[in-house]
Design a protein around this motif. Structure first.
Motif, PDB file in Angstrom:
ATOM      1  N   ASP A  78     -23.652  61.989  18.217  1.00  0.00           N
ATOM      2  CA  ASP A  78     -22.973  60.881  18.886  1.00  0.00           C
ATOM      3  C   ASP A  78     -22.870  59.728  17.891  1.00  0.00           C
ATOM      4  OD1 ASP A  78     -22.225  58.645  20.412  1.00  0.00           O
ATOM      5  OD2 ASP A  78     -23.242  59.419  22.195  1.00  0.00           O
ATOM      6  N   GLU A  79     -21.660  59.284  17.607  1.00  0.00           N
ATOM      7  CA  GLU A  79     -21.462  58.307  16.531  1.00  0.00           C
ATOM      8  C   GLU A  79     -22.112  56.952  16.816  1.00  0.00           C
ATOM      9  OE1 GLU A  79     -17.270  55.983  17.304  1.00  0.00           O
ATOM     10  OE2 GLU A  79     -17.264  57.684  15.918  1.00  0.00           O
ATOM     11  N   LYS A  80     -22.420  56.645  18.067  1.00  0.00           N
ATOM     12  CA  LYS A  80     -23.015  55.334  18.335  1.00  0.00           C
ATOM     13  C   LYS A  80     -24.423  55.209  17.748  1.00  0.00           C
ATOM     14  CE  LYS A  80     -24.889  56.177  23.003  1.00  0.00           C
ATOM     15  NZ  LYS A  80     -24.210  57.437  23.371  1.00  0.00           N
ATOM     16  N   TYR A  81     -25.053  56.364  17.467  1.00  0.00           N
ATOM     17  CA  TYR A  81     -26.382  56.320  16.860  1.00  0.00           C
ATOM     18  C   TYR A  81     -26.312  56.248  15.335  1.00  0.00           C
ATOM     19  CZ  TYR A  81     -27.858  57.813  21.512  1.00  0.00           C
ATOM     20  OH  TYR A  81     -28.057  57.895  22.858  1.00  0.00           O
ATOM     21  N   GLY A  82     -25.255  56.772  14.754  1.00  0.00           N
ATOM     22  CA  GLY A  82     -25.096  56.726  13.304  1.00  0.00           C
ATOM     23  C   GLY A  82     -26.193  57.447  12.548  1.00  0.00           C
ATOM     24  N   PHE A  85     -24.398  62.504   8.688  1.00  0.00           N
ATOM     25  CA  PHE A  85     -23.350  62.344   7.686  1.00  0.00           C
ATOM     26  C   PHE A  85     -22.367  63.513   7.747  1.00  0.00           C
ATOM     27  CE2 PHE A  85     -27.340  63.761   5.685  1.00  0.00           C
ATOM     28  CZ  PHE A  85     -27.009  65.065   5.350  1.00  0.00           C
ATOM     29  N   SER A  86     -22.420  64.285   8.833  1.00  0.00           N
ATOM     30  CA  SER A  86     -21.488  65.397   8.990  1.00  0.00           C
ATOM     31  C   SER A  86     -20.094  64.904   9.361  1.00  0.00           C
ATOM     32  CB  SER A  86     -21.987  66.370  10.056  1.00  0.00           C
ATOM     33  OG  SER A  86     -22.105  65.719  11.315  1.00  0.00           O
ATOM     34  N   SER A  87     -20.026  63.657   9.840  1.00  0.00           N
ATOM     35  CA  SER A  87     -18.737  63.018  10.116  1.00  0.00           C
ATOM     36  C   SER A  87     -18.892  61.518   9.871  1.00  0.00           C
ATOM     37  CB  SER A  87     -18.289  63.284  11.551  1.00  0.00           C
ATOM     38  OG  SER A  87     -19.231  62.768  12.478  1.00  0.00           O
ATOM     39  N   VAL A  88     -17.785  60.794   9.895  1.00  0.00           N
ATOM     40  CA  VAL A  88     -17.829  59.350   9.633  1.00  0.00           C
ATOM     41  C   VAL A  88     -18.391  58.620  10.850  1.00  0.00           C
ATOM     42  CG1 VAL A  88     -16.497  57.315   9.020  1.00  0.00           C
ATOM     43  CG2 VAL A  88     -15.840  59.561   8.107  1.00  0.00           C
ATOM     44  N   MET A  89     -19.476  57.907  10.660  1.00  0.00           N
ATOM     45  CA  MET A  89     -20.116  57.154  11.735  1.00  0.00           C
ATOM     46  C   MET A  89     -20.542  55.788  11.221  1.00  0.00           C
ATOM     47  SD  MET A  89     -22.723  59.920  13.452  1.00  0.00           S
ATOM     48  CE  MET A  89     -22.186  61.536  14.038  1.00  0.00           C
ATOM     49  N   THR A 147     -21.957  56.148   7.503  1.00  0.00           N
ATOM     50  CA  THR A 147     -22.842  57.234   7.083  1.00  0.00           C
ATOM     51  C   THR A 147     -22.252  58.038   5.934  1.00  0.00           C
ATOM     52  OG1 THR A 147     -21.897  58.690   8.791  1.00  0.00           O
ATOM     53  CG2 THR A 147     -23.874  57.444   9.371  1.00  0.00           C
ATOM     54  N   ASP A 148     -20.928  58.235   5.949  1.00  0.00           N
ATOM     55  CA  ASP A 148     -20.319  59.047   4.890  1.00  0.00           C
ATOM     56  C   ASP A 148     -20.403  58.360   3.537  1.00  0.00           C
ATOM     57  OD1 ASP A 148     -18.420  57.160   5.980  1.00  0.00           O
ATOM     58  OD2 ASP A 148     -16.845  58.166   4.829  1.00  0.00           O
ATOM     59  N   ARG A 149     -20.236  57.030   3.522  1.00  0.00           N
ATOM     60  CA  ARG A 149     -20.312  56.316   2.244  1.00  0.00           C
ATOM     61  C   ARG A 149     -21.731  56.350   1.692  1.00  0.00           C
ATOM     62  NH1 ARG A 149     -20.030  50.175   0.492  1.00  0.00           N
ATOM     63  NH2 ARG A 149     -19.718  50.499  -1.743  1.00  0.00           N
ATOM     64  N   LEU A 150     -22.711  56.137   2.550  1.00  0.00           N
ATOM     65  CA  LEU A 150     -24.092  56.199   2.087  1.00  0.00           C
ATOM     66  C   LEU A 150     -24.419  57.589   1.560  1.00  0.00           C
ATOM     67  CD1 LEU A 150     -26.910  55.032   1.704  1.00  0.00           C
ATOM     68  CD2 LEU A 150     -27.418  55.660   4.072  1.00  0.00           C
ATOM     69  N   ALA A 151     -23.989  58.613   2.264  1.00  0.00           N
ATOM     70  CA  ALA A 151     -24.266  59.979   1.826  1.00  0.00           C
ATOM     71  C   ALA A 151     -23.652  60.252   0.452  1.00  0.00           C
ATOM     72  CB  ALA A 151     -23.733  60.972   2.853  1.00  0.00           C
TER      73      ALA A 151
END
Length: 265
Positions: A78-82, A85-89, A147-151
């Motif tokens: 659920d993206e609200k938890y962030g 990194f499997s998807s942009v959150m 999350t994707d940028r950090l990953a």
């Protein structure tokens, strides 16, 4: 064991008390326990708040404590938890809405050494210094908020070993450490391990299911100390791990370890 199975074992004369930091999980539990044979009390609370919850229900002791330290599947995706990194959150990671500071705050404000120490101490990230340096360099360009940028930043800091595919994503340890930091997971577990055994009635059992080595180590050490004090017996000389059938139906349980103690008098 599922919620309904636990409620069935508690029975008509007992009470099932549930704690969760996530109000959405409490709503799910409420639905699942709507026809429970026992009384049910649910609290928006952390493990560390167990003494306050027991006081609220008016009990002097309990017959059993079960703590599941894992993150639920619905939270992971659920993206609200962030958390993933499997998807942009949005980079958040707060499981409890009462928490003020998010993972975004941590990666954009912590000093480089603090970040490196956090990654190494909480997740045993061997490239913690390189990862922390990359994060600090990247946030000078623009804040790290997804999350994707950090990953991607973390992956760029960790060297690849040969051409073989890696068993886990290089960003996994950094995300684990940040989640533990944001939610104060080790601090709350330590509070539970200190207070929990004292609330057990004679013959009562306390079990903890952990999912990573630092948690399991804390549980193991706390139970050994409790046993040495003479009031508790250790029910698990070695941790109980998932059977093959459970692993097949629930691969995420592969790292689960259960340890338990019983109050003898």
């Amino acid at each position: 064991m599922k919620l309904k199975e636990i409620a069935a074992k508690v029975g008509a004369s007992g009470m099932l008390v549930g704690l969760d930091v996530d109000p959405h999980n409490l709503e799910y539990a409420k639905e699942r326990l709507a026809d429970a044979p026992c009384a049910v009390r649910l609290f928006h609370a952390n493990f560390s708040e167990l003494p306050e919850v027991i006081k609220e229900i008016g009990a002097s002791g309990v017959d059993g404590i079960l703590a599941d330290l894992g993150v639920s599947t619905n939270q992971l995706f659920d993206e609200k938890y962030g958390l993933s990194f499997s998807s942009v959150m949005p980079l958040d990671m707060r499981l409890d809405p009462r928490i003020e500071s998010s993972a975004t705050d941590a990666v954009n404000t912590m000093k480089e050494k603090e970040l490196a120490d956090l990654l190494f101490n909480l997740a045993q990230e061997h490239y913690s210094r390189q990862v922390a340096r990359k994060i600090v360099e990247a946030r000078k360009i623009s804040p790290i908020t997804t999350t994707d940028r950090l990953a991607d930043i973390v992956r760029s800091a960790i060297p690849r070993r040969g051409g073989a595919p890696q068993k886990i994503d290089p960003a996994t340890r950094t995300f684990l450490a940040l989640r533990m930091h944001v939610n104060q997971e080790l601090e709350n577990l330590s509070a539970l391990l200190e207070a929990g055994p004292g609330f057990l009635n004679p013959g009562g059992t306390m079990a903890v299911i952990s999912f990573q080595s630092m948690e399991d180590r804390l549980v193991k050490q706390a139970y050994r100390s409790a046993e040495q004090a003479g009031k508790y017996s250790l029910l698990t000389k070695k941790p109980i791990t998932p059977a093959e059938g459970e692993l097949a139906s629930n691969p995420r349980s592969r790292s689960a370890k259960l340890r338990a103690i019983r109050k003898v008098h």
